[in-house]
Design an enzyme around this catalytic site. Structure first.
Site, PDB file in Angstrom:
ATOM      1  N   PRO A   2       0.810  -1.203   0.000  1.00 21.90           N
ATOM      2  CA  PRO A   2       0.000   0.000   0.000  1.00 21.90           C
ATOM      3  C   PRO A   2       0.844   1.253   0.000  1.00 21.90           C
ATOM      4  O   PRO A   2       1.624   1.486   0.906  1.00 21.90           O
ATOM      5  CB  PRO A   2      -0.788  -0.095   1.303  1.00 21.90           C
ATOM      6  CG  PRO A   2      -0.129  -1.175   2.096  1.00 21.90           C
ATOM      7  CD  PRO A   2       1.068  -1.637   1.357  1.00 21.90           C
ATOM      8  N   GLU A   3       0.642   2.036  -1.023  1.00 23.26           N
ATOM      9  CA  GLU A   3       1.183   3.387  -1.047  1.00 23.26           C
ATOM     10  C   GLU A   3      -0.002   4.313  -0.779  1.00 23.26           C
ATOM     11  O   GLU A   3      -1.088   3.845  -0.453  1.00 23.26           O
ATOM     12  CB  GLU A   3       1.850   3.672  -2.392  1.00 23.26           C
ATOM     13  CG  GLU A   3       2.925   2.634  -2.732  1.00 23.26           C
ATOM     14  CD  GLU A   3       3.646   2.902  -4.034  1.00 23.26           C
ATOM     15  OE1 GLU A   3       3.807   4.086  -4.387  1.00 23.26           O
ATOM     16  OE2 GLU A   3       4.044   1.942  -4.709  1.00 23.26           O
TER      17      GLU A   3
END
Length: 276
Positions: A2-3
């Site tokens: 997850p960015e």
DNA sequence: CGGCAAACCTGCGAGC
DNA sequence: TGCTCGCAGGTTTGCC
């Protein structure tokens, strides 16, 4: 996984089922993720009403009516899933389960356990070690070329490494660093301090564009990421360079092929012709 | 102090 | 088919 876009997607999925609801039960299926759960973790949450769900960089901040904040980071493989009806059988990596006052079950799953959860008084949040050194958010509002250039000026490292440095700009990870540099026509190997003026403007716009589009797409689902509803994100279909080593550059077409190199231990994808 | 490699952990695909 | 190796979206630590 997850960015920023993926965490923002998670935040938007969780907010409607958490805000205003009471956490009736919190079940920990193990004693640690990346770090041990703090003493009193479950007790601090149970019976409390959620007042807001927010995101800072790649951190989820869930504020309770006790003015405590649940800080959650998804690491590389963490995901939240929401179940309105009878939930399916537990997965071995369902590490935390929340049950709300609306009888909604929310599960945190994280095979690699690089994620973590912690609690912190709202008043002390600004001093929380992993939050206090974060740079500015790159979207909403967008970071300006001037601010970005000023922050890159003091870095001797390649600009790709600087974009991954959360103290320079918060929330960018390996995928979106590669994509933004491609969109801006800037070589990932260029010294960060030389990204100034027009180049900094271009990079700031590229960062904003790629992140905004990725959020609209529900993030990128490579392996683990899902929206809390269970739907896949679909921005991975829009990657121009990430994961495309050996393919023709989408800009110069027949000319250069996308190259893959390693910078500070992470893969970088770029076109050595279009990016200078 | 700055920059990089290693560490944390599991799963999956490639190659033998 | 089955094993080993390398690699994966993040962050901190420790070592030059």
């Amino acid at each position: 996984m997850p960015e920023l876009p993926e965490v923002e997607t998670v935040k938007r999925g969780l907010a409607p089922v958490l805000e205003g609801r009471v956490l009736e039960r919190v079940v920990l299926n193990r004693e640690n993720l990346r770090f041990p759960f703090p003493d009193g973790f479950g007790q601090a949450l149970m019976g409390r009403r959620v007042t807001s769900v927010d995101r800072r960089a790649k951190f989820l901040l869930i504020t309770l009516d006790s003015d405590m904040v649940l800080i959650a980071h998804l690491g590389m493989s963490g995901s939240f899933r929401i179940f309105h009806g009878p939930p399916p059988a537990a997965d071995p990596h369902d590490h935390v389960v929340f049950l709300t006052s609306e009888n909604v079950e929310i599960r945190y799953n994280d095979p690699r356990r690089f994620g973590f959860m912690d609690i912190c008084p709202k008043a002390g949040l600004a001093d929380y070690p992993m939050l206090k050194k974060l740079g500015p958010e790159p979207v909403n509002p967008a970071i300006s070329g001037k601010v970005l250039g000023d922050r890159l000026r003091r870095k001797g490292s390649p600009v790709k490494a600087a974009l991954l440095d959360q103290t320079i700009v918060a929330g960018i990870g390996n995928i979106y660093a590669c994509e933004a540099l491609f969109m801006a026509g800037i070589s990932p190997r260029r010294k960060a301090a030389t990204v100034q003026g027009g180049r900094a403007e271009k990079l700031a716009h590229a960062i904003e564009n790629v992140l905004v589009f990725a959020i609209k797409a529900g993030g990128s689902s490579l392996k683990d990421h899902r929206q809390p509803s269970g739907e896949l994100g679909y921005f991975q279909h829009s990657f121009q360079v990430y994961g495309r080593a050996g393919e023709p550059c989408p800009r110069c077409g027949g000319g250069m092929l996308i190259q893959q190199i390693v910078q500070s231990g992470r893969s970088t994808f770029f076109c050595s012709s279009c990016q200078r």
